[in-house]
Design a protein around this motif. Structure first.
Motif, short mmCIF file in Angstrom:
data_model
loop_
_atom_site.label_atom_id
_atom_site.label_comp_id
_atom_site.label_asym_id
_atom_site.label_seq_id
_atom_site.Cartn_x
_atom_site.Cartn_y
_atom_site.Cartn_z
N GLN A 37 0.83 -1.20 0.00
CA GLN A 37 0.00 0.00 0.00
C GLN A 37 0.87 1.25 0.00
OE1 GLN A 37 -3.14 0.65 -0.21
NE2 GLN A 37 -4.04 -1.39 -0.12
N VAL A 38 0.35 2.25 -0.64
CA VAL A 38 0.99 3.56 -0.66
C VAL A 38 0.02 4.58 -0.08
CG1 VAL A 38 1.95 5.38 -2.11
CG2 VAL A 38 2.36 2.97 -2.69
N GLN A 39 0.48 5.35 0.86
CA GLN A 39 -0.34 6.42 1.43
C GLN A 39 0.13 7.75 0.84
OE1 GLN A 39 1.16 4.08 3.83
NE2 GLN A 39 -0.66 2.89 3.31
N LEU A 40 -0.84 8.56 0.44
CA LEU A 40 -0.55 9.84 -0.20
C LEU A 40 -1.28 10.95 0.53
CD1 LEU A 40 -1.10 8.61 -3.88
CD2 LEU A 40 1.08 8.88 -2.71
N VAL A 41 -0.56 12.03 0.82
CA VAL A 41 -1.16 13.17 1.52
C VAL A 41 -0.80 14.45 0.77
CG1 VAL A 41 -1.31 14.47 3.66
CG2 VAL A 41 -1.04 11.98 3.73
N GLU A 42 -1.82 15.11 0.26
CA GLU A 42 -1.61 16.37 -0.46
C GLU A 42 -1.62 17.56 0.49
OE1 GLU A 42 -4.50 13.86 -3.09
OE2 GLU A 42 -4.20 14.34 -0.97
N SER A 43 -0.97 18.62 0.06
CA SER A 43 -1.00 19.89 0.78
C SER A 43 -0.71 21.01 -0.21
CB SER A 43 0.02 19.91 1.92
OG SER A 43 1.33 19.74 1.41
N GLY A 44 -0.97 22.24 0.23
CA GLY A 44 -0.61 23.39 -0.59
C GLY A 44 -1.76 24.06 -1.31
N GLY A 45 -2.96 23.51 -1.19
CA GLY A 45 -4.10 24.15 -1.83
C GLY A 45 -4.49 25.43 -1.10
N GLY A 46 -5.40 26.18 -1.72
CA GLY A 46 -5.85 27.41 -1.10
C GLY A 46 -6.60 28.28 -2.08
N LEU A 47 -6.78 29.53 -1.68
CA LEU A 47 -7.48 30.53 -2.49
C LEU A 47 -6.46 31.48 -3.09
CD1 LEU A 47 -10.08 32.01 -3.40
CD2 LEU A 47 -10.00 33.22 -1.20
N VAL A 48 -6.56 31.70 -4.39
CA VAL A 48 -5.62 32.58 -5.08
C VAL A 48 -6.37 33.35 -6.16
CG1 VAL A 48 -4.96 30.80 -6.76
CG2 VAL A 48 -3.36 32.66 -6.21
N GLN A 49 -5.89 34.53 -6.47
CA GLN A 49 -6.53 35.31 -7.54
C GLN A 49 -6.07 34.81 -8.90
OE1 GLN A 49 -5.64 39.47 -6.77
NE2 GLN A 49 -7.54 39.70 -5.59
N ALA A 50 -6.89 35.06 -9.89
CA ALA A 50 -6.53 34.69 -11.25
C ALA A 50 -5.19 35.32 -11.62
CB ALA A 50 -7.61 35.14 -12.22
#
Length: 118
Positions: free
Chosen positions: A1-14
């Protein structure tokens, strides 16, 4: 098994930038192809970018070519997605994936929200 954890998302202007990260654990990272997919509200999950285990070959959806860059650091077991010149249509939950196919779908992270305001 491989566990994956994302980060770094958010709100940004165009026009802005974000960098997503995906930390992998559980098995040796380097043999797996890794990829990013996204899913916008009311739409199916779609491919964004992928990279082979060695990091030499990359693949992008036409909609992000020239704006997004996928990379990986096998020593840190981490996948990245640098997103520049973001558009409102890039708004979605972004998922990290791993596997053996060129656009891998065997293992998934939980997703990270990216919202681009106009």
């Amino acid at each position: 098994q491989v566990q994956l954890v994302e980060s770094g998302g958010g709100l940004v202007q165009a026009g802005g930038s974000l960098r997503l990260s995906c930390a992998a654990s559980g098995r040796t990272f380097s043999p797996y192809a890794m990829g990013w997919f996204r899913q916008a509200p009311g739409k199916e999950r779609e491919f964004v970018a992928a990279i082979r285990g060695s990091g030499g070959n990359t693949d992008y959806a036409d909609s992000v070519k020239g704006r997004f860059t996928i990379s990986r650091d096998n020593a840190k077991n981490t996948l990245y997605l640098q997103m520049n010149s973001l558009k409102p249509e890039d708004t979605a939950v972004y998922y990290c994936a791993a596997g053996y196919s060129s656009r891998p779908t065997d293992y998934w992270g939980q997703g990270t929200q990216v919202t681009v305001s106009s």
